[in-house]
Every structure is written in C-alpha cells, then in structure tokens.
Design an enzyme around this catalytic site. Structure first.
Site, short mmCIF file in Angstrom:
data_model
loop_
_atom_site.label_atom_id
_atom_site.label_comp_id
_atom_site.label_asym_id
_atom_site.label_seq_id
_atom_site.Cartn_x
_atom_site.Cartn_y
_atom_site.Cartn_z
N GLN A 177 1.34 -15.29 -0.17
CA GLN A 177 1.60 -16.49 -0.97
C GLN A 177 0.57 -16.68 -2.07
O GLN A 177 0.87 -16.70 -3.26
CB GLN A 177 1.60 -17.73 -0.07
N GLY A 178 -0.70 -16.84 -1.64
CA GLY A 178 -1.77 -17.26 -2.56
C GLY A 178 -1.84 -16.38 -3.79
O GLY A 178 -1.91 -16.85 -4.92
N ASP B 108 0.74 -0.35 14.76
CA ASP B 108 1.18 1.00 15.17
C ASP B 108 0.29 2.11 14.59
O ASP B 108 -0.04 3.07 15.30
CB ASP B 108 2.62 1.27 14.70
N GLU C 219 -3.95 -2.70 5.12
CA GLU C 219 -4.52 -3.48 6.23
C GLU C 219 -4.80 -2.63 7.47
O GLU C 219 -5.67 -2.98 8.29
CB GLU C 219 -3.57 -4.64 6.58
N ARG D 95 -12.78 -18.99 5.30
CA ARG D 95 -11.71 -19.20 6.27
C ARG D 95 -12.18 -19.34 7.71
O ARG D 95 -11.69 -20.17 8.47
CB ARG D 95 -10.79 -18.00 6.20
N ARG E 78 -12.65 -11.66 5.66
CA ARG E 78 -12.11 -11.32 4.34
C ARG E 78 -12.07 -12.53 3.41
O ARG E 78 -11.64 -13.62 3.81
CB ARG E 78 -10.69 -10.77 4.49
N ALA F 141 0.83 -1.21 0.00
CA ALA F 141 0.00 0.00 0.00
C ALA F 141 0.87 1.26 0.00
O ALA F 141 0.67 2.16 -0.82
CB ALA F 141 -0.94 -0.01 1.20
N HIS G 212 -6.14 -17.68 10.16
CA HIS G 212 -5.94 -18.56 9.00
C HIS G 212 -5.94 -20.00 9.50
O HIS G 212 -5.32 -20.31 10.52
CB HIS G 212 -4.60 -18.22 8.32
N GLU H 251 -9.06 -20.29 -4.25
CA GLU H 251 -8.94 -20.35 -2.78
C GLU H 251 -10.34 -20.43 -2.18
O GLU H 251 -11.34 -20.28 -2.90
CB GLU H 251 -8.16 -19.14 -2.26
N HIS I 265 -4.13 -13.94 11.47
CA HIS I 265 -3.59 -13.70 10.12
C HIS I 265 -3.87 -12.30 9.59
O HIS I 265 -3.01 -11.68 8.98
CB HIS I 265 -4.22 -14.74 9.19
P1 FAD Z 1 2.30 -4.32 5.21
O1 FAD Z 1 2.67 -5.05 3.99
O2 FAD Z 1 2.23 -5.10 6.46
O3 FAD Z 1 3.35 -3.14 5.41
C1 FAD Z 1 3.33 -2.35 6.57
C2 FAD Z 1 4.58 -1.50 6.60
O4 FAD Z 1 4.50 -0.54 7.62
C3 FAD Z 1 5.85 -2.28 6.86
O5 FAD Z 1 6.84 -1.79 5.99
C4 FAD Z 1 6.20 -1.93 8.31
O6 FAD Z 1 7.55 -2.04 8.62
C5 FAD Z 1 5.72 -0.49 8.35
N1 FAD Z 1 5.41 0.02 9.70
C6 FAD Z 1 4.58 -0.51 10.62
N2 FAD Z 1 4.52 0.27 11.72
C7 FAD Z 1 5.33 1.34 11.48
C8 FAD Z 1 5.71 2.49 12.23
N3 FAD Z 1 5.27 2.72 13.47
N4 FAD Z 1 6.57 3.37 11.67
C9 FAD Z 1 7.07 3.15 10.42
N5 FAD Z 1 6.75 2.06 9.67
C10 FAD Z 1 5.89 1.18 10.19
N6 FAD Z 1 -3.32 -11.10 1.12
C11 FAD Z 1 -3.69 -11.36 -0.15
O7 FAD Z 1 -4.48 -10.61 -0.73
N7 FAD Z 1 -3.18 -12.44 -0.79
C12 FAD Z 1 -2.30 -13.31 -0.22
O8 FAD Z 1 -1.85 -14.26 -0.84
C13 FAD Z 1 -1.91 -13.06 1.12
N8 FAD Z 1 -1.06 -13.91 1.77
C14 FAD Z 1 -0.62 -13.57 3.01
C15 FAD Z 1 0.33 -14.38 3.64
C16 FAD Z 1 0.85 -14.02 4.87
C17 FAD Z 1 1.87 -14.90 5.54
C18 FAD Z 1 0.40 -12.83 5.51
C19 FAD Z 1 0.95 -12.43 6.83
C20 FAD Z 1 -0.57 -12.05 4.90
C21 FAD Z 1 -1.08 -12.41 3.66
N9 FAD Z 1 -2.04 -11.62 3.03
C22 FAD Z 1 -2.43 -11.91 1.75
C23 FAD Z 1 -2.46 -10.34 3.60
C24 FAD Z 1 -1.66 -9.22 2.90
O9 FAD Z 1 -0.35 -9.66 2.65
C25 FAD Z 1 -1.60 -7.98 3.74
O10 FAD Z 1 -2.87 -7.63 4.21
C26 FAD Z 1 -1.05 -6.82 2.93
O11 FAD Z 1 0.19 -7.20 2.36
C27 FAD Z 1 -0.89 -5.60 3.79
O12 FAD Z 1 -0.17 -4.64 3.08
P2 FAD Z 1 0.06 -3.22 3.74
O13 FAD Z 1 0.86 -2.43 2.75
O14 FAD Z 1 -1.20 -2.68 4.23
O15 FAD Z 1 0.94 -3.54 5.04
C1 SIN Z 2 -3.06 -17.72 1.56
O1 SIN Z 2 -2.26 -17.84 0.62
O2 SIN Z 2 -3.68 -18.66 2.07
C2 SIN Z 2 -3.28 -16.37 2.11
C3 SIN Z 2 -4.15 -15.62 1.22
C4 SIN Z 2 -4.73 -14.45 1.91
O3 SIN Z 2 -4.50 -14.23 3.09
O4 SIN Z 2 -5.48 -13.72 1.24
#
Ligand code: FAD
Ligand code: SIN
Length: 540
Positions: free
Chosen positions: A48-49, A214, A367, A282, A378, A16, A235, A117, A343
C-alpha cells in the site's frame, strides 16, 4: 516423470521474480517462471504505502539521509554498504518502473508526490493509485512478462525441492502441479528463488495465503545458509475484522498523513513509549500497542483519521476506504479498530548484493532473501526497493556470466545424488492425505502467542515443544500428498528456524523483544543456521 531442460528458472511472481524475469529476457535469456498460484498473487500485490527512493527532484532528501534512517531502524544489524548501494540505485530503478508504465501519483503540476511513513526523516515514499501501489506494480509487470516470448510461465505449480549436487551446485528443481497431481524435474543452469515471506506461520498476519516461506524451507533443506530468522516485523495496524487470520493492512502512510492512534479510553498513548509517538519505527509502535492492550485489557486500539482533511483521505486511501466499507467501517468518520499482525520477515536466505546464496548457481531475491539491508527492523517501504535493486543485480550478473550449459543426461550420469532425488518423486505410490486443519491452527497459535511480539525463554521453549509434537504427528519430510501438505511442511521448518534463532539471541534488538533479556547487547551479531550444523551468532 518428465525431466525438462530450461536455461534459467525463477520461482515466484512477486515484484522480485517478475522484474528479474524481464531483465533476463530483455537480454535474450530463456526463462521459466513458476508460481504456485495465479501470476499476480503475492505479497507485492497488497503493498500500500509505496516504494522508498531518493530522487534528485526531492531536494530535502539525500542518499546519506536515507541510509541514516535505514540504519537507525535496523538497530545495529543493517549493513551500511548494502544500504548505500540500494539507496544509490533507487532513482534508476524507479525511473525504470516509470518507463515500464507504472503511474506513480503526481500533483497538479505533474511533480511526483512523496509520502511519509514511520522513522523516515523526510517524505520519500512514491505511491501509485493512492494506496494500491503493489497492485499497480504487479499488473504492469505481469502484463510485460506474459507478453515476452523469452519467458514461459507455469502457474499453480509449486517448487518442492532443489536439485543440489555433491559439488554444492544447484542443477535445477522438482516442481509439483497441484491440478494434475504431477511432478516434473527441471534441469537449469541457474535457479532464482523469489518466493516472498512467511507471515502465514502466525495466526495473525497481513500476508496472503501464499506466504508460507517455501523458498527458505527448500533452500535450508538443500544446505543453504539462512540468516537472522528471529527478526519478524509485526505491523502495528492491521484492521480488526472477522477473517481467518489473514488481515487487511491499514497503511502506515495513514499515520504519515496525520492519523492518530488512541486506546479504548480515547487517549493518545504512543508518546508514553517513545517521543516519536505514532511515527516511531514499527517495532516500537507495535510494542506500545501490545503493552497498551495488556494495560487496558482490550483487544484493539483505534486509528483516528479526523486530523486528515477529508478530500486528502479520499484521494490518498481509496483502497482502504473501500475495504473498510465492505467491513461496515466508516474510515473517515469513525475510529478504525486496529491491532498488530505479522507482516515481514527480515531474515531469510543469506545473499550478497548479486543475490548469490551459499550454493553455487542458486540465487535468492526479495523477501525470501536476507541482504542485511533491514537488519533487526525494516524501514517502511524499503522492501519493494530492495526487491528490484537486487533482482536487477542478479539479472546483470547472469547476463554477464558464461554459464555452463548443463544437459539432462550429463547431470544424471555424473550426479547419482540428483538422480536419487528425481527417483523419490517418480514413484507412483500415493501418499496418504492428512487432515491438517487442527495441526495448522495449533502451529500458528503457538507461534503467535509464544514467538510473537514479546518473547521469553519459557514461551519460546513451549513453542519448540509444540513444533516437535506437530512434526511427529505430521511425519512427512520430503514427498507430500498435496500443496497444503507441502506448505505445512515448510511452515514447520520456518517455525523451528524462527524459534531456535530467537532462543539463541539473548537480548532485545529491533523487532526481536525478549522480556527476560530486555536490553540490547553492546555487540551486534547476526545469527546463521545451515542444516546439520549448530545455530551460531557472528559479529558483523
Ligand atoms: P512476493 O510478492 O510475496 O511474491 C512471492 C511469489 O512466490 C508469489 O508469486 C508466490 O505465489 C510465489 N511462491 C511462493 N512459494 C512458491 C513455491 N513453493 N513455488 C512456486 N511459487 C511460489 N513493502 C514496501 O516496500 N512497501 C509497501 O508499501 C508495502 N506494503 C505491504 C503491504 C502488505 C499488506 C504486505 C503483506 C507487504 C507489504 N510490503 C511493502 C512488503 C512487500 O510487499 C513485500 O516484501 C514484497 O512485495 C515481496 O516481494 P517478493 O517478490 O519478494 O515476494
Ligand atoms: C504500509 O503501507 O504500512 C506498509 C509499508 C511497508 O510494509 O513497507
């Protein structure tokens, strides 16, 4: 303390934050991106997915069908307009990722491959490198961000407090550099929070260490409205391995390709709980495992991957095979031990489709935010999609808006309340460092056992008592001694928001299940909280 001016500041370098930074920088906006770890560490990196999308070449799919699946999984709390908006935009943002160089998997005729999925009625998940979609996304985007002259980056830097003035407008933030132990105030025309989820509030989670909620904590402290915090997605299949609570995910796509869940007696069990079996939403599969573990007095269930042809498994799940091997597990030929783990956070900072929070010039994406797309549960692979669609909208809004160019002196002179916050962090008084190990273990354990997959009034009340006790012991509300303390402060806030919202919701819906209120109410309501006000539920 240094006070700096930056046109726009983004907190977080997951998909994001990176995507929003690129979209602003491409329109010549000057962006400061701060991130508390390395540029690539994030939840995104472990995805992953893949990413859900409705592409014209997928003749079996349509926006209507995707929306229907999203709303069904969301158990009455997903917003239909938001789901339509995000699904309609999916093809264009996915094409944009392809143009940025993201190599989605293709078949031998160069057609995109679509995966399946849980709770998706057709194959619609695009993936990259088999099961390393998130890693590939992070790598492509962070290379682009690093090479963009309009983006400056501060790594290993924590956002610790927002500068919100008495007109309910965000003028910037306070950051803390762990390595130099220094604070800086950043004055900005607008701030975008993209700090990801909060899985670390639980003792079992698929989320990496950075996921401490945070952004939600600092937005809550600054007065932003927070929504639906009781909805935590657990999950069903995290690998059972010896690790410190952060557990490796076994993607739902493995069941999508045909793997079957079995209990310790080698019996298929999910159909006893729902006729969609292993590919039910899920929350349903997770509770099926929870109850099956109780019934069979076991700690884990098993994934039988034998129904998937071996070459398909090797091609589709290279990352999972490798990690299992490192844990002495033969992913192809033996049963793989799994159990649920926290998760994803469906709730978060309340936003509209342009990422506006309830505070002026403060935006939230990914997120950390709550757009009401996911509702109470979700749909798999909808998160990455939501992250980029809304990041794109926020950037478009900012690019098309004439923001007042605020100056440091003007802000400090006209807003003594902002100056007061800056002064709090300017003193050189060293904070006493606390040993947080036991407090953290206690918090995570009580959340797992008392505010986890199956809840009740008694369990939630126990969790709340534990949180109160921990807050008293910790006794730090704003300035802390180091990053670990800031994260603990934030986890305490998140835990309280989750537990109080869960107590308020006297029903079971989606991922929130209470065995004292097992039924779903006929009227669907969101829950909201703003600092200093009562928690409230409001009809949608
Ligand atoms: P994040 O990718 O978590 O990034 C947050 C960032 O903020 C990080 O860089 C962190 O260091 C930074 N940060 C946090 N707090 C602070 C602070 N106080 N000051 C400065 N920086 C900070 N979703 C799908 O749609 N498909 C999938 O296949 C999938 N697989 C997943 C597998 C796993 C193992 C996990 C954990 C999640 C998965 N998800 C999946 C969910 C999805 O990956 C996340 O919801 C999404 O990547 C979130 O992106 P984001 O940019 O919001 O946050
Ligand atoms: C997974 O690959 O099972 C995670 C996918 C997701 O969290 O959306």
């Amino acid at each position: 303390m240094n006070i700096l001016k930056q046109e726009f500041t983004i907190i977080g370098s997951g998909i994001a934050g990176l995507y929003a930074a690129l979209k602003l920088a491409e329109q010549n906006k000057k962006v400061l991106l701060i991130t508390k770890s390395s540029l690539s560490e994030s939840n995104t990196r472990y995805a992953q997915g893949g990413i859900a999308g409705v592409l014209p070449e997928n003749k079996l799919d349509s926006v209507d069908l995707h929306v229907k699946d999203t709303l069904k999984a969301g158990a009455g709390l997903s917003n239909k307009e938001m789901a339509e908006f995000i699904s309609e935009k999916s093809a264009s943002v996915i094409n944009d990722l392809i143009n940025y160089g993201l190599p989605f998997d293709r078949d031998k005729n160069n057609n995109l491959c679509f995966g399946l999925e849980g709770a998706h009625s057709v194959k619609r998940i695009l993936h990259s490198g088999g099961d390393v979609t998130g890693k590939n996304m992070e790598t492509i985007l962070h290379n682009l961000v690093q090479n963009n002259p309009n983006i400056s980056i501060k790594r290993y830097t924590n956002a610790v407090e927002l500068l919100v003035n008495s007109d309910n407008t965000c003028n910037g933030l306070i950051i803390y550099d762990e390595n130099s132990n220094c604070y800086e105030a950043i004055i900005s025309n607008a701030v975008i929070i993209a700090t990801g989820g909060a899985g670390q509030v639980y003792s079992n989670t698929t989320n990496p260490k950075i996921a401490t909620g945070d952004g939600i904590a600092i937005a809550y402290k600054a007065g932003a409205t927070i929504q639906d915090m009781e909805f935590i997605q657990f999950h069903p299949t995290a690998l059972c391995q010896n690790q410190d609570g952060t557990r490796f995910l076994i993607s739902e796509a493995v069941r999508g390709e045909g793997a079957i869940l079995k209990n310790k007696n080698n019996e298929i069990f999910t159909y006893k709980y729902d006729n969609r079996g292993d590919l039910a939403p899920r929350d349903i599969v997770t509770r099926a495992i929870f109850w099956e573990l109780e019934k069979t007095k076991a700690k884990q269930v098993y994934l039988d991957t034998s129904p998937i042809p071996e070459d398909k498994t090797k091609q589709r799940f290279p990352g999972i095979i490798k990690t299992c091997k490192e844990n002495n597990i033969d992913f192809i030929n033996t049963l793989v031990p799994v159990s649920p783990a926290a998760h994803y956070l469906m709730g978060g900072i309340k936003v509209n489709k342009e990422g506006h929070t309830s505070i002026n010039n403060l935006f939230a994406i990914g997120e950390t935010s709550c757009t009401s797309l996911h509702g109470a549960n979700r749909l798999a692979s909808n998160s990455l999609l939501e992250c980029i669609v809304i990041a794109n909208e926020v950037a478009a809004f900012i690019n098309n808006t004439d923001f007042k160019n605020i100056e440091i002196n003007d802000i400090i002179e006209s807003h003594p309340e902002i100056d007061n916050i800056i002064q709090k962090y300017s003193t050189n008084k060293l904070e006493k460092t606390l040993n947080l190990f036991e407090l953290t273990v206690k918090l995570k354990d009580t959340m797992w056992h008392n505010a986890g997959i199956v809840r009740s009034k008694e369990k939630l009340a126990t969790a709340l008592d534990d949180i109160k006790e921990l807050k008293t012991k910790f006794n730090k509300n704003f300035k802390c001694a180091n990053e670990e303390e800031y994260e603990f402060r934030n986890l305490l806030i998140l835990a309280e928001l989750i537990v109080k919202s869960a107590l308020l919701r006297k029903e079971s819906r989606g991922a929130h299940f209470r065995d004292d209120y097992p039924q779903q109410n006929s009227i669907a309501k969101h829950s909201y909280i703003q600092k200093g006000f009562r928690y409230k539920c409001q009809e949608i």
